[in-house]
Write a protein that holds these residues in place. Structure first.
Motif, PDB file in Angstrom:
ATOM      1  N   LEU A 133      -4.811  11.191  -4.208  1.00 50.49           N
ATOM      2  CA  LEU A 133      -3.595  11.656  -4.084  1.00 50.49           C
ATOM      3  C   LEU A 133      -3.208  11.630  -2.770  1.00 50.49           C
ATOM      4  O   LEU A 133      -2.021  11.660  -2.090  1.00 50.49           O
ATOM      5  CB  LEU A 133      -3.856  13.228  -4.430  1.00 50.49           C
ATOM      6  CG  LEU A 133      -4.026  13.250  -5.931  1.00 50.49           C
ATOM      7  CD1 LEU A 133      -4.146  14.972  -6.204  1.00 50.49           C
ATOM      8  CD2 LEU A 133      -2.576  13.046  -6.657  1.00 50.49           C
ATOM      9  N   TRP A 134      -4.178  11.871  -1.567  1.00 50.94           N
ATOM     10  CA  TRP A 134      -3.927  12.025  -0.262  1.00 50.94           C
ATOM     11  C   TRP A 134      -3.625  10.514   0.194  1.00 50.94           C
ATOM     12  O   TRP A 134      -2.396  10.678   0.958  1.00 50.94           O
ATOM     13  CB  TRP A 134      -4.956  12.638   0.590  1.00 50.94           C
ATOM     14  CG  TRP A 134      -4.780  12.246   2.041  1.00 50.94           C
ATOM     15  CD1 TRP A 134      -4.160  12.919   2.988  1.00 50.94           C
ATOM     16  CD2 TRP A 134      -5.430  10.991   2.908  1.00 50.94           C
ATOM     17  NE1 TRP A 134      -4.202  12.724   4.284  1.00 50.94           N
ATOM     18  CE2 TRP A 134      -4.775  11.346   4.131  1.00 50.94           C
ATOM     19  CE3 TRP A 134      -6.129  10.104   2.559  1.00 50.94           C
ATOM     20  CZ2 TRP A 134      -5.375  10.565   5.086  1.00 50.94           C
ATOM     21  CZ3 TRP A 134      -6.642   9.152   3.564  1.00 50.94           C
ATOM     22  CH2 TRP A 134      -5.884   9.479   4.849  1.00 50.94           C
ATOM     23  N   GLN A 135      -4.096   9.630  -0.234  1.00 51.21           N
ATOM     24  CA  GLN A 135      -3.782   8.260   0.220  1.00 51.21           C
ATOM     25  C   GLN A 135      -2.736   7.533  -0.370  1.00 51.21           C
ATOM     26  O   GLN A 135      -2.064   6.859   0.617  1.00 51.21           O
ATOM     27  CB  GLN A 135      -5.147   7.350  -0.221  1.00 51.21           C
ATOM     28  CG  GLN A 135      -4.898   5.793   0.475  1.00 51.21           C
ATOM     29  CD  GLN A 135      -6.145   4.864   0.091  1.00 51.21           C
ATOM     30  OE1 GLN A 135      -6.535   5.272  -1.252  1.00 51.21           O
ATOM     31  NE2 GLN A 135      -6.400   3.865   0.990  1.00 51.21           N
ATOM     32  N   LEU A 136      -2.275   7.740  -1.768  1.00 50.01           N
ATOM     33  CA  LEU A 136      -1.218   6.801  -2.431  1.00 50.01           C
ATOM     34  C   LEU A 136      -0.191   7.749  -2.805  1.00 50.01           C
ATOM     35  O   LEU A 136       0.836   7.161  -3.221  1.00 50.01           O
ATOM     36  CB  LEU A 136      -2.090   6.200  -3.643  1.00 50.01           C
ATOM     37  CG  LEU A 136      -3.096   5.051  -3.359  1.00 50.01           C
ATOM     38  CD1 LEU A 136      -3.577   4.522  -4.416  1.00 50.01           C
ATOM     39  CD2 LEU A 136      -2.467   4.009  -2.194  1.00 50.01           C
ATOM     40  N   HIS A 148       2.238  -0.677   0.041  1.00 47.64           N
ATOM     41  CA  HIS A 148       1.073   0.445   0.298  1.00 47.64           C
ATOM     42  C   HIS A 148      -0.156   0.448  -0.482  1.00 47.64           C
ATOM     43  O   HIS A 148      -1.240   0.857   0.068  1.00 47.64           O
ATOM     44  CB  HIS A 148       1.766   1.728   0.189  1.00 47.64           C
ATOM     45  CG  HIS A 148       1.033   2.912   0.608  1.00 47.64           C
ATOM     46  ND1 HIS A 148       0.959   3.292   1.788  1.00 47.64           N
ATOM     47  CD2 HIS A 148       0.424   3.912  -0.105  1.00 47.64           C
ATOM     48  CE1 HIS A 148       0.067   4.257   2.251  1.00 47.64           C
ATOM     49  NE2 HIS A 148      -0.276   4.727   0.866  1.00 47.64           N
ATOM     50  N   ILE A 149       0.053   0.058  -1.827  1.00 44.31           N
ATOM     51  CA  ILE A 149      -1.349  -0.084  -2.762  1.00 44.31           C
ATOM     52  C   ILE A 149      -1.878  -1.424  -2.183  1.00 44.31           C
ATOM     53  O   ILE A 149      -3.366  -1.235  -2.137  1.00 44.31           O
ATOM     54  CB  ILE A 149      -0.837  -0.433  -4.075  1.00 44.31           C
ATOM     55  CG1 ILE A 149      -0.276   1.016  -4.562  1.00 44.31           C
ATOM     56  CG2 ILE A 149      -2.002  -0.821  -5.035  1.00 44.31           C
ATOM     57  CD1 ILE A 149       0.283   1.006  -5.937  1.00 44.31           C
ATOM     58  N   LEU A 150      -1.488  -2.491  -1.772  1.00 41.13           N
ATOM     59  CA  LEU A 150      -1.966  -3.612  -1.282  1.00 41.13           C
ATOM     60  C   LEU A 150      -2.955  -3.507  -0.076  1.00 41.13           C
ATOM     61  O   LEU A 150      -3.962  -3.745   0.090  1.00 41.13           O
ATOM     62  CB  LEU A 150      -0.929  -4.792  -1.064  1.00 41.13           C
ATOM     63  CG  LEU A 150      -0.862  -5.790  -2.395  1.00 41.13           C
ATOM     64  CD1 LEU A 150      -0.586  -5.233  -3.632  1.00 41.13           C
ATOM     65  CD2 LEU A 150      -0.022  -6.821  -1.912  1.00 41.13           C
ATOM     66  N   ALA A 151      -2.125  -2.666   0.675  1.00 37.92           N
ATOM     67  CA  ALA A 151      -2.952  -2.385   1.962  1.00 37.92           C
ATOM     68  C   ALA A 151      -3.854  -1.471   1.801  1.00 37.92           C
ATOM     69  O   ALA A 151      -5.010  -1.544   2.537  1.00 37.92           O
ATOM     70  CB  ALA A 151      -1.737  -1.514   3.013  1.00 37.92           C
ATOM     71  N   ALA A 152      -3.898  -0.593   0.794  1.00 36.02           N
ATOM     72  CA  ALA A 152      -5.317   0.319   0.538  1.00 36.02           C
ATOM     73  C   ALA A 152      -6.242  -0.463   0.161  1.00 36.02           C
ATOM     74  O   ALA A 152      -7.475  -0.336   0.615  1.00 36.02           O
ATOM     75  CB  ALA A 152      -4.691   1.623  -0.340  1.00 36.02           C
ATOM     76  N   PHE A 153      -6.201  -1.189  -1.010  1.00 34.58           N
ATOM     77  CA  PHE A 153      -7.185  -1.990  -1.874  1.00 34.58           C
ATOM     78  C   PHE A 153      -7.546  -3.114  -0.955  1.00 34.58           C
ATOM     79  O   PHE A 153      -8.564  -3.984  -1.323  1.00 34.58           O
ATOM     80  CB  PHE A 153      -6.833  -2.347  -3.042  1.00 34.58           C
ATOM     81  CG  PHE A 153      -6.635  -0.962  -4.117  1.00 34.58           C
ATOM     82  CD1 PHE A 153      -7.548  -0.018  -3.966  1.00 34.58           C
ATOM     83  CD2 PHE A 153      -5.503  -1.154  -4.825  1.00 34.58           C
ATOM     84  CE1 PHE A 153      -7.517   1.030  -4.546  1.00 34.58           C
ATOM     85  CE2 PHE A 153      -5.592   0.097  -5.833  1.00 34.58           C
ATOM     86  CZ  PHE A 153      -6.600   1.024  -5.569  1.00 34.58           C
TER      87      PHE A 153
END
Length: 223
Positions: A133-136, A148-153
């Motif tokens: 929740l905090w990250q995405l 944003h999801i790509l950068a996280a994973f």
């Protein structure tokens, strides 16, 4: 009114009532999980018909365009369901431990790895949920959710944490689906193998699709 309150209190404080509430809240959480998965799968949809944005960007923007009161009502409602589910489950587990006997909902599942590690996997899922929740959710831009999801994973540690958490979720979901069937009284020898298969297939499909996102990012399929 007092009779209704008294009946409700007796229901909640009874073992049968708590088991039913655990099953009902569990079903609600499973339905939310399927809905959340459907939204996440839009990341594979490419560009939206309007062009310029991905399907998941349109999905995220649509969610955040809801009235703030409605969005927070849904969030708080889900949180309440989750807390009731977890709280009652822990109470039942504690009662089982102190009594040294197992209630009917456990049945033949009491010896499985998933059953023995429900609390541990639950803690892992809670930790992951807070981080997720905090990250995405709260730190993400709904208009650029895709990148944003790509950068996280693209961070291997982040993807590894996500995959481990989803594996814990698989064990939790599999045991939960089996327990729901048992709580509903579907616990005959003829039916039991069927709902065991349903529980495994449900867990494999749902959790496998969740894991497919970080795997596709790490392998360059999503870029």
């Amino acid at each position: 009114m007092n009779d209704i309150i008294t009946t409700a209190c007796k229901f909640v404080t009874s073992s049968i009532g708590r088991k039913i509430l655990v099953a009902l809240t569990g079903m609600c959480l499973l339905l939310f999980l399927v809905g959340h998965l459907a939204g996440n799968m839009t990341i594979f949809g490419g560009l939206s018909p309007e062009g310029g944005t991905s399907w998941i960007d349109s999905y995220a923007t649509g969610l955040h365009s809801m009235p703030a009161w409605l969005l927070w009502a849904i969030r708080l409602g889900l949180l309440a369901i989750l807390l009731v589910h977890v709280g009652l489950t822990l109470i039942l587990k504690y009662e089982n431990y102190t009594a040294r006997t197992h209630y009917q909902m456990e049945g033949t599942l009491k010896a499985t790895l998933a059953s023995r590690t429900m609390v541990l996997t639950g803690v892992m899922i809670f930790a992951f949920l807070g981080f997720h929740l905090w990250q995405l959710t709260f730190n993400g831009d709904p208009h650029d959710c895709y990148h944003h999801i790509l950068a996280a994973f693209q961070n291997p540690w982040c993807s590894a944490f996500y995959i481990v958490a989803i594996c814990c979720l698989f064990m939790h979901v599999r045991h939960g689906v089996q327990s729901i069937f048992q709580t509903l009284g579907l616990n005959t020898r003829k039916i039991r193998p069927l709902y065991n298969i349903i529980a495994i297939l449900f867990g494999v499909v749902v959790c496998g699709l969740f894991i497919s996102i970080p795997v596709c990012v790490l392998t360059g399929i999503l870029h």
